[in-house]
Design a protein around this motif. Structure first.
Motif, PDB file in Angstrom:
ATOM      1  N   ASP A 162       0.815  -1.207   0.000  1.00 47.24           N
ATOM      2  CA  ASP A 162       0.000   0.000   0.000  1.00 47.24           C
ATOM      3  C   ASP A 162       0.856   1.268   0.000  1.00 47.24           C
ATOM      4  O   ASP A 162       0.851   2.033   0.960  1.00 47.24           O
ATOM      5  N   PHE A 163       1.645   1.472  -1.061  1.00 44.34           N
ATOM      6  CA  PHE A 163       2.385   2.719  -1.193  1.00 44.34           C
ATOM      7  C   PHE A 163       2.640   3.004  -2.664  1.00 44.34           C
ATOM      8  O   PHE A 163       2.576   2.114  -3.503  1.00 44.34           O
ATOM      9  N   GLU A 164       2.902   4.242  -2.943  1.00 43.56           N
ATOM     10  CA  GLU A 164       3.133   4.706  -4.305  1.00 43.56           C
ATOM     11  C   GLU A 164       4.547   5.269  -4.393  1.00 43.56           C
ATOM     12  O   GLU A 164       4.996   5.963  -3.486  1.00 43.56           O
ATOM     13  N   VAL A 165       5.242   4.978  -5.481  1.00 46.10           N
ATOM     14  CA  VAL A 165       6.579   5.507  -5.697  1.00 46.10           C
ATOM     15  C   VAL A 165       6.518   6.551  -6.802  1.00 46.10           C
ATOM     16  O   VAL A 165       5.971   6.294  -7.870  1.00 46.10           O
ATOM     17  N   ASP A 166       7.049   7.727  -6.521  1.00 39.33           N
ATOM     18  CA  ASP A 166       7.142   8.790  -7.515  1.00 39.33           C
ATOM     19  C   ASP A 166       8.580   8.833  -7.995  1.00 39.33           C
ATOM     20  O   ASP A 166       9.467   9.270  -7.264  1.00 39.33           O
ATOM     21  N   ILE A 167       8.809   8.351  -9.221  1.00 36.23           N
ATOM     22  CA  ILE A 167      10.176   8.327  -9.766  1.00 36.23           C
ATOM     23  C   ILE A 167      10.378   9.389 -10.840  1.00 36.23           C
ATOM     24  O   ILE A 167      11.407   9.406 -11.501  1.00 36.23           O
ATOM     25  N   SER A 168       9.401  10.282 -10.977  1.00 36.31           N
ATOM     26  CA  SER A 168       9.483  11.295 -12.031  1.00 36.31           C
ATOM     27  C   SER A 168      10.689  12.210 -11.864  1.00 36.31           C
ATOM     28  O   SER A 168      11.141  12.825 -12.833  1.00 36.31           O
ATOM     29  N   TRP A 169      11.237  12.300 -10.651  1.00 30.97           N
ATOM     30  CA  TRP A 169      12.384  13.172 -10.402  1.00 30.97           C
ATOM     31  C   TRP A 169      13.708  12.567 -10.856  1.00 30.97           C
ATOM     32  O   TRP A 169      14.719  13.258 -10.918  1.00 30.97           O
ATOM     33  N   CYS A 170      13.703  11.256 -11.206  1.00 29.33           N
ATOM     34  CA  CYS A 170      14.984  10.634 -11.558  1.00 29.33           C
ATOM     35  C   CYS A 170      14.986   9.900 -12.902  1.00 29.33           C
ATOM     36  O   CYS A 170      16.028   9.397 -13.313  1.00 29.33           O
TER      37      CYS A 170
END
Length: 179
Positions: A162-170
């Protein structure tokens, strides 16, 4: 087996974002100068702190400081989104905690500051990861965590279901492309 970009190209997923022939819109610059300065201060003035445990040898002092740093928090935060801001916060916690912990090692105190900092820069990720695994094991042993929860900060954990990863910064790639 699902065919992802990593399998297709024969390279690990997070190395894919380093392709020199692809133009990238993501150029994240992370300035950690302040972190280096804070760690330098910790390692420079550490002798007064280590004198507090002067009657013990290095191993006992390091163990005692490790226990102090690992004190359980009353309330754990459950991280739902892991992005740049959260990653930087946890990296900072680990880096400074490792600097503090290393100051209780007498042999390290005898080294020049630049060597101490090199040791810190090389070892903080490993130390931080091992410390989070030890905390996770403690919580599981006490039956406060299920098998899907892991510690990721001093007072933060995440449930891998139950978590979301935001990888848009890398990276320019989507999560689906990296799987």
């Amino acid at each position: 087996m699902p065919l992802g970009l990593a399998n297709f190209l024969g390279r690990p997923a997070f190395i894919l974002s380093c392709e020199p022939d692809r133009a990238t819109r993501v150029n994240t610059f992370i300035d950690v100068t302040f972190l280096i300065h804070r760690a330098t201060d910790i390692m420079s003035v550490a002798e007064s702190e280590t004198r507090r445990f002067a009657a013990q040898d290095s191993l006992h002092r390091m163990t005692r400081k490790f226990c102090e740093l690992r004190k359980e928090k009353d309330q754990l935060k459950v991280v739902k989104v892991l992005g740049l801001k959260e990653s930087m916060f946890f990296w900072e916690q680990d880096f400074l905690a490792t600097a503090t912990w290393l100051t209780h090692f007498d042999e390290l105190q005898q080294l020049p500051l630049n060597v101490k900092m090199q040791i810190l820069k090389v070892g903080w990720v490993l130390w931080g990861r091992l410390e989070k695994l030890a905390k996770t094991a403690d919580y599981r042993r006490k039956k406060q965590f299920g098998s899907d929860c892991f510690m990721i900060g001093d007072d933060a954990c995440l449930d891998i279901q139950d978590f979301e990863v935001d990888i848009s910064w890398c990276t320019n790639y989507t999560k689906e492309q990296l799987v």
